[in-house]
Design a protein around this motif. Structure first.
Motif, PDB file in Angstrom:
ATOM      1  N   TRP C  52       0.804  -1.221   0.000  1.00 55.35           N
ATOM      2  CA  TRP C  52       0.000   0.000   0.000  1.00 55.35           C
ATOM      3  C   TRP C  52       0.839   1.273   0.000  1.00 55.35           C
ATOM      4  N   VAL C  53       1.953   1.255   0.749  1.00 54.74           N
ATOM      5  CA  VAL C  53       2.734   2.490   0.837  1.00 54.74           C
ATOM      6  C   VAL C  53       3.336   2.822  -0.523  1.00 54.74           C
ATOM      7  N   GLY C  54       3.711   1.778  -1.256  1.00 53.45           N
ATOM      8  CA  GLY C  54       4.289   2.015  -2.580  1.00 53.45           C
ATOM      9  C   GLY C  54       3.265   1.887  -3.701  1.00 53.45           C
ATOM     10  N   LEU C  55       1.978   1.905  -3.349  1.00 53.17           N
ATOM     11  CA  LEU C  55       0.916   1.572  -4.319  1.00 53.17           C
ATOM     12  C   LEU C  55       1.068   2.260  -5.663  1.00 53.17           C
ATOM     13  N   VAL C  56       1.267   3.574  -5.616  1.00 52.60           N
ATOM     14  CA  VAL C  56       1.279   4.326  -6.887  1.00 52.60           C
ATOM     15  C   VAL C  56       2.664   4.530  -7.452  1.00 52.60           C
ATOM     16  N   LEU C  57       3.660   3.892  -6.837  1.00 52.54           N
ATOM     17  CA  LEU C  57       5.011   4.031  -7.364  1.00 52.54           C
ATOM     18  C   LEU C  57       5.259   2.988  -8.459  1.00 52.54           C
ATOM     19  N   PRO C  58       6.126   3.329  -9.429  1.00 54.04           N
ATOM     20  CA  PRO C  58       6.465   2.356 -10.474  1.00 54.04           C
ATOM     21  C   PRO C  58       7.146   1.127  -9.872  1.00 54.04           C
ATOM     22  N   GLU C  59       6.984   0.000 -10.536  1.00 55.49           N
ATOM     23  CA  GLU C  59       7.545  -1.255 -10.028  1.00 55.49           C
ATOM     24  C   GLU C  59       9.042  -1.170  -9.809  1.00 55.49           C
ATOM     25  N   GLN C  60       9.714  -0.362 -10.673  1.00 54.97           N
ATOM     26  CA  GLN C  60      11.181  -0.327 -10.559  1.00 54.97           C
ATOM     27  C   GLN C  60      11.636   0.284  -9.235  1.00 54.97           C
ATOM     28  N   TYR C  61      10.751   0.991  -8.572  1.00 56.40           N
ATOM     29  CA  TYR C  61      11.111   1.537  -7.269  1.00 56.40           C
ATOM     30  C   TYR C  61      10.444   0.752  -6.138  1.00 56.40           C
ATOM     31  N   GLY C  62       9.936  -0.406  -6.466  1.00 53.56           N
ATOM     32  CA  GLY C  62       9.315  -1.231  -5.431  1.00 53.56           C
ATOM     33  C   GLY C  62       7.832  -0.999  -5.274  1.00 53.56           C
ATOM     34  N   GLY C  63       7.250  -0.313  -6.260  1.00 56.07           N
ATOM     35  CA  GLY C  63       5.831  -0.013  -6.131  1.00 56.07           C
ATOM     36  C   GLY C  63       4.958  -0.987  -6.883  1.00 56.07           C
ATOM     37  N   LYS C 116       9.036   0.207   1.032  1.00 50.80           N
ATOM     38  CA  LYS C 116       9.194  -0.895   1.995  1.00 50.80           C
ATOM     39  C   LYS C 116       8.714  -0.497   3.387  1.00 50.80           C
ATOM     40  N   GLY C 117       8.357   0.740   3.560  1.00 51.42           N
ATOM     41  CA  GLY C 117       7.855   1.204   4.860  1.00 51.42           C
ATOM     42  C   GLY C 117       8.973   1.599   5.803  1.00 51.42           C
ATOM     43  N   GLU C 118      10.143   1.829   5.240  1.00 50.94           N
ATOM     44  CA  GLU C 118      11.285   2.113   6.113  1.00 50.94           C
ATOM     45  C   GLU C 118      11.477   3.597   6.394  1.00 50.94           C
ATOM     46  N   ILE C 119      10.938   4.434   5.541  1.00 48.39           N
ATOM     47  CA  ILE C 119      11.034   5.867   5.820  1.00 48.39           C
ATOM     48  C   ILE C 119       9.692   6.561   5.614  1.00 48.39           C
ATOM     49  N   VAL C 120       9.563   7.681   6.314  1.00 46.88           N
ATOM     50  CA  VAL C 120       8.332   8.472   6.284  1.00 46.88           C
ATOM     51  C   VAL C 120       8.659   9.855   5.748  1.00 46.88           C
ATOM     52  N   LEU C 121       7.785  10.366   4.884  1.00 45.77           N
ATOM     53  CA  LEU C 121       8.021  11.696   4.323  1.00 45.77           C
ATOM     54  C   LEU C 121       6.841  12.612   4.616  1.00 45.77           C
ATOM     55  N   THR C 122       7.070  13.906   4.495  1.00 42.74           N
ATOM     56  CA  THR C 122       5.956  14.857   4.513  1.00 42.74           C
ATOM     57  C   THR C 122       6.386  16.116   3.763  1.00 42.74           C
ATOM     58  N   MET C 123       5.458  17.094   3.724  1.00 38.22           N
ATOM     59  CA  MET C 123       5.734  18.325   2.989  1.00 38.22           C
ATOM     60  C   MET C 123       5.330  19.527   3.841  1.00 38.22           C
TER      61      MET C 123
END
Lengths: 377, 417, 371
Positions: C52-63, C116-123
């Motif tokens: 879910w965390v990588g849901l919208v990311l391209p597969e090459q980045y683990g999404g 992978k759920g290892e880091i959290v980001l915000t803006m």
């Protein structure tokens, strides 16, 4: 604090209700919507004889010596009956400013005749820009010797088509502040250069376009002081908004009563529709709108009668009724179903009048701006 | 018709204002008239107790009550002014039993001489905090459905069951508890009212209920074989419903107090808008939309407040207050909610910030560095939700209003064949 | 026009609903609201493992290469569950920004770990006086030699207290520039604000934080246009969250109307209550249609300023009405802390304030209409 009506006021109220109920059937109301003049001269005379037209004016000028609060009680009944005609224009837009700000000669020349029902008046304030602000006054009055020449167009002038005298709000000088340089003129409708065109309005009331083409007015026909007329206009706007609020209150009360009765009479699904909870709740909300307005209306009218500044209170009640009367008529239509929006039924008379009243001398946004100012913002 | 305030009324109002100026802590932010603040925070509760004593010293408690019971036999208009001024300032200390139609009045109208002689003087001296034991899990709008049993055994009533939504119960000394004394009679015919001294009576446990605003000011109250002397019966046995109806017919305060209290918040918002500048350097008070919205709720409050004056007038002239009180109750609830909404709109993102309780006394200098108005608007938004529900829902109130208008009653369902 | 969901989307919805039913009872939601962190890292890891965390990311980045629309379906379920945690911050504000604006190096450094759920980001966008007005930003990135020094205060930054990286919108000489800042950089201080129940918002102070060009996202002065796009995505994501919550509110209100008996009848037989439910449904349906439409347009990368603002402005007003009626139906029951209703009332309030209020979006609609 005493919120009860006096005995005299109760009598005025009752007699007004009875008179209007018998003399102003809804057939007449509808007729007058199509009529060129918009009022019945015989009825007008009767109202004069009853002392209504002169109600708030000094007795020595032929009036009844009553107060604004008493006028409000009368206006509530007029609103209830949808009385057509130039009553508000003549009394509030015409007579009151003359009594308050006119010279002795002007008062003597105008008021006694007015009280007898022989003189109809109005005020021409708004122009095509349709705003109630000083900067919107663009109709010009140029000084020429001991006359002024008026040129320009006024719009939405109530009852100009039947008025004998029109108080024209014109700009006589361009000063830094738009409220300065405005003068009020007493103009004969039949004066050369005055052209009247009747507009077709939502409520069938008589509003006109009035054009002035080189209309000559004598200096003696200035009402109040030259260049200082806006102060009078502000007062008239307050009186007119409050007077209209009274009509709205009376109309809303009638609509509420009609609706409750319909709820009892109309049967669907084997029961009177007024027994359905949701309609009961609609009617409860309508009654709250109507009942809450009455106290504030009387309070503002009382303050005006006592000479207590009440700019805020007038804006509060007009602003409230601008929305509440509309809500009440809309809700009533909802309850009446299809029958309410046919011309066979009386309700739509009130719906249309609610809209016209809302726009008269300041809609809800206009009144809210006044309240904001009065709150100190 | 006369909307003037008499010189005497003006003088008394001035006296009350000066009293509050002197006795309330400086910069008192105001508490709401629903008791939730007073009893949720110990520091505010202490102010409440202190104010109660000060009011007693001024001889303003039991203002209209007979001297025989320690009262001061003052005219009703003074009581009304006292209630209104204290509410506008958000001052605690005037216990609801003091208000017209409260427990004090119930004792006067329905109590025994012994009960009156026992409790009223204590109330006048400011020694009692009251509460009301009405609602139960299955008796909300349908109050007649109460189940808490009271069985007469010898010289005592034995109470068993549960009450809920009891505001102030955990701090209260005395409350009238609505009980079922005869389960065999029709619902509303088997109800009695018993005076219970909460702190002194064993067998009573309470569980505080936290509201969505974060305040913990009301309770579930459990009665487990609680013994109450039979002398504490208020009125006749199984005659409680009549007292309920009488209490409700006197009830005028709640809606009006909501309206007076919320005026403080409107005034607060106007000040805030005048002092706060938008990003372009222009005060919020010059923003057309804000002017329009604030004026709109101010209009609603003024209109409704005037109906409150009418209510006073009716109360003072012995008129029937029921239907007007109903109107004011509905208007009060709706108006407070609208002010809260506008307040949140004006605060924008800052509306989210603030401590539980929503006033500067509850703020933390570090945590609440960015909190504006002490978080009042957030608290208001969360607490006004109950104003169309508590003390009678708006739906039930509308039913009553429709009845008063003469709307036809719902037909009874046809008997099953 | 097809308002239906695909089979895949239905499956995602079902999986999410079941997951939260088991993992996140409302009692836990209330507990977490009291904890400073506000969420459980173990649950976060599970969500990452579910993709879910990588849901919208391209597969090459683990999404999982899913669409934005798919993401909003997931967010509806999160809203229904009142799921706490830095999901919107990390995925919508953080991941999509790095994906769109980052260099390959930046993307490789951040996105796989994020998925992978290892880091959290915000803006960090809003400032104390300039809530969403980039023209008035005061947080500046001053250029000197090879450095940029950032100073100033950002406010209402969601989840900054747990973020590993913060994307900061700064004023630079020619406009707005975005920087990717390591939250542990010297000079960065995060303080939790006493905000509404559940949501974690912070004050973030930047005190002479030193950054280089390689910390820029998207290049110098390229931030303003991007900010508009991120606001669209965030606004729609927020609407989706609230939508899920409001559906639940209607469900429990109707159920309560069936269960609660007063005056001998279930209160749902009283017409007033029935009409409350009907009005709630009306508002809910209109929210759903508008939100899905805006979400689809964002997903398809179509110009959608009008639709996004319509959805957000409408949601702000409708959500207030729906939650108010939910309370009205439940009576006193629901303004108690123990009940779940208030979670949704508060969720709606926070959403209204976030990423543009109804008034803000009303202004956008006016502009889009040509006024």
């Amino acid at each position: 604090m005493d919120l009860a009506l006096s005995e005299e006021q109760e009598m005025l109220w009752k007699s007004a209700r009875d008179f209007l109920a018998s003399k102003v059937p809804k057939t007449l109301v509808r007729q007058m919507e199509e009529d060129e003049k918009g009022y019945v001269p015989e009825l007008w005379k009767e109202m004069a004889d009853l002392g209504w037209i002169g109600l708030p004016f000094p007795e020595q000028l032929g009036g009844g010596g009553f107060k604004f609060l008493d006028l409000v009680i009368l206006l509530e009944e007029m609103g209830r009956a949808c009385l057509p005609g130039p009553f508000l224009s003549t009394v509030v837009l015409g007579g009151m400013p003359v009594v308050e700000f006119g010279t002795e000669e002007q008062k003597k020349a105008i008021i006694p005749k007015l009280c007898k029902g022989e003189l109809i008046m109005t005020m021409a304030l708004t122009e095509p820009s349709a705003r109630y602000e000083a900067k919107a006054v663009q109709v010009e009055a140029k000084a020429e010797g001991d006359h002024y020449i008026i040129n320009g167009t006024k719009l939405f002038v109530n009852d100009a088509n039947v008025a004998d005298k029109i108080i024209v709000v014109a700009r006589t000088a361009k000063k830094q502040h738009p409220e300065e340089g405005i003068t009020l003129f007493l103009v004969d409708r039949k004066a050369p250069g005055v052209k009247i065109h009747l507009l077709k309005t939502i409520a069938g009331d008589k509003q006109c376009e009035v054009t002035f083409e080189k209309v000559k007015v004598a200096k003696a026909d200035i009402l109040g002081k030259a260049d200082h007329g806006w102060a009078i206009v502000k007062k008239v706007m307050e009186w007119a908004a409050l007077a209209k609020s009274a009509e709205m209150q009376g109309g809303a009360q009638q609509v509420l009563e009609m609706t409750i009765q319909y709820g009892k009479d109309r049967v669907q699904f084997d029961r009177p529709i007024g027994s359905f909870q949701i309609l009961q709740h609609y009617m409860a909300d309508m009654s709250i709108d109507v009942d809450s307005a009455r106290v504030s209306l009387h309070k503002a009218a009382w303050m005006l009668s006592e000479g207590i500044p009440c700019r805020k209170e007038v804006a509060v009640i007009k602003g409230w009724l601008d929305e509440a009367y509309r809500r009440v008529t809309a809700q009533s239509h909802q309850i009446h179903g299809a029958i309410g929006f046919t011309k066979d039924h009386d309700l739509e008379l009130y719906f249309r009048r609610a809209k016209a009243a809302e726009l008269y001398f300041g809609d809800a946004d206009f009144q809210r701006e006044i309240v904001a100012q009065e709150l100190g913002m | 018709m006369d909307f003037r305030i008499t010189p005497e009324e003006e003088a008394f109002r001035k006296e009350v204002k000066e009293f509050l100026d002197k006795e309330l802590p400086k910069d008192w932010p105001g508490v709401d008239p629903d008791l939730y603040h007073e009893d949720a925070f110990d520091n505010i509760h202490e102010v409440s107790l202190a104010m109660q004593k000060k009011l007693a010293a001024k001889e303003w408690l039991g203002l209209t009550w007979p001297k025989k019971y320690g009262g001061h036999e003052q005219p009703l208009w003074k009581q009304i002014i006292l209630e209104e001024e204290m509410t506008y300032r958000g001052s605690p200390g005037l216990d609801p039993y003091q208000f017209v139609g409260g427990m004090g009045d119930l004792l006067l109208d329905f109590g025994t001489e012994a009960q009156r002689m026992k409790y009223l003087p204590m109330m006048v001296r400011g020694e009692i905090k009251g509460a009301t034991g009405m609602s139960e899990p299955n008796a909300g709008s349908d109050l007649a459905n109460i189940q808490l049993k009271a069985e007469l055994q010898g010289d005592y009533f034995i109470l068993n069951g549960q009450k809920t939504w009891q505001s102030a119960a955990h701090k209260a000394d005395l409350e009238p508890v609505y009980v079922r004394t005869d389960p065999n009679l029709l619902k509303h015919r088997g109800i009695s009212i018993i005076l219970v001294e909460l702190k002194k009576t064993p067998g009573i446990t309470m569980r505080p209920l936290e509201m969505m605003s974060g305040l913990k000011a009301f309770n579930e109250v459990f009665y487990d074989n609680v013994k109450v002397p039979k002398e504490n019966l208020l009125g006749e046995i199984n005659g409680g419903w009549k007292i309920v109806m009488a209490a409700l017919s006197h009830e005028r305060a709640y809606g009006v107090m909501l309206l007076i209290n919320i005026r403080r918040d409107i005034d607060l918002l106007v000040e805030y808008c005048k002092e706060t500048k938008d990003v372009d350097g222009v005060p919020l008070s010059k923003n057309k939309m804000i002017r329009n919205r604030l004026a709109d709720v101010a209009i609603q409050q003024e209109i409704a407040r005037n109906v409150g004056y009418k209510l006073n007038h009716l109360a003072l002239t012995g008129g029937n207050v029921v239907s007007t009180a109903n109107t004011v109750k509905i208007l009060g609830g709706v108006t407070t909610q609208r002010v809260a909404q506008v307040g949140m709109q004006i605060m924008g993102m800052y509306g989210q910030l603030g401590p539980v309780g929503g006033n500067w006394r509850q703020t933390d200098p570090v945590k609440d560095k960015w909190t504006r108005l002490g978080g009042r608007m957030k608290h208001l938004y969360l607490s006004t939700v109950c104003n169309t529900i508590a003390a009678g829902t708006t739906e039930v109130a509308r039913n009553a209003a429709a009845g008063a208008l003469g709307c036809p009653r719902e037909p009874k369902p046809a008997p099953k064949k | 026009m097809d308002f239906g969901l695909s089979e895949q989307q239905e499956m995602l919805r079902k999986t999410a609903r079941d997951f939260f039913k088991t993992e996140l009872p409302k009692t836990l939601v209330k507990e977490l609201a009291k904890e400073p962190k506000g969420y459980r890292p173990e649950m976060w890891k599970k969500m990452a493992d579910l993709g879910w965390v990588g849901l919208v990311l391209p597969e090459q980045y683990g999404g999982s290469d899913a669409s934005f629309l798919d993401l909003t379906i997931l967010m509806e379920e999160m809203g229904r569950a009142c799921a706490p945690g830095p999901f919107l911050s990390t995925v919508v504000l953080g991941a999509l920004t790095v994906l769109e604006l980052g260099t390959e190096e930046q993307k490789k450094a951040i996105l796989p770990k994020l998925a992978k759920g290892e880091i959290v980001l915000t803006m960090a966008i809003a400032e104390p006086h300039a809530i969403y007005k980039p023209d008035f930003f005061e947080v500046e990135a001053k250029h000197a030699a090879h450095h940029y020094t950032v100073s100033g205060t950002k406010l209402f930054v969601t989840d900054a207290h747990v973020a590993d990286y913060i994307v900061v919108a700064t004023k630079t000489k020619g406009g707005v520039t975005l920087f990717l800042v390591d939250a542990k950089s010297p000079g960065v201080t995060c303080t939790l604000l006493p905000a509404m129940f559940g949501e974690r918002q912070c004050e973030v102070k930047f005190d002479g934080v030193k950054l280089t060009r390689s910390d820029m996202l998207g290049g110098l002065n390229r931030g303003k246009d991007y900010l508009e796009r991120v606001m669209h995505r965030a606004a729609v994501a927020k609407c989706s969250e609230v939508l899920g919550g409001l559906e639940y509110v209607l469900e429990i209100s109707v159920q309560y109307a069936k269960d609660r008996v007063a005056f001998g009848k279930p209160i749902g037989t009283y017409q007033a209550i029935q009409h409350h439910c009907a009005n709630m449904l009306n508002d809910l349906d209109s929210c759903r249609c508008m939100t899905r439409r805006a979400a689809w347009m964002v997903s398809e990368d179509l110009p959608c300023a009008l639709e996004v603002s319509l959805a957000k402005a409408w949601m702000g007003q409708a959500s207030r009405r729906i939650t108010a009626l939910g309370h009205e139906i439940h009576g006193a029951m629901a303004f108690q802390h123990d009940h779940d209703m208030h979670l949704f009332t508060k969720q709606a309030v926070v959403a209204e304030a976030s990423f543009g209020s109804s008034a803000y979006h009303g202004e956008v609609v006016a502009k889009e209409l040509g006024l």
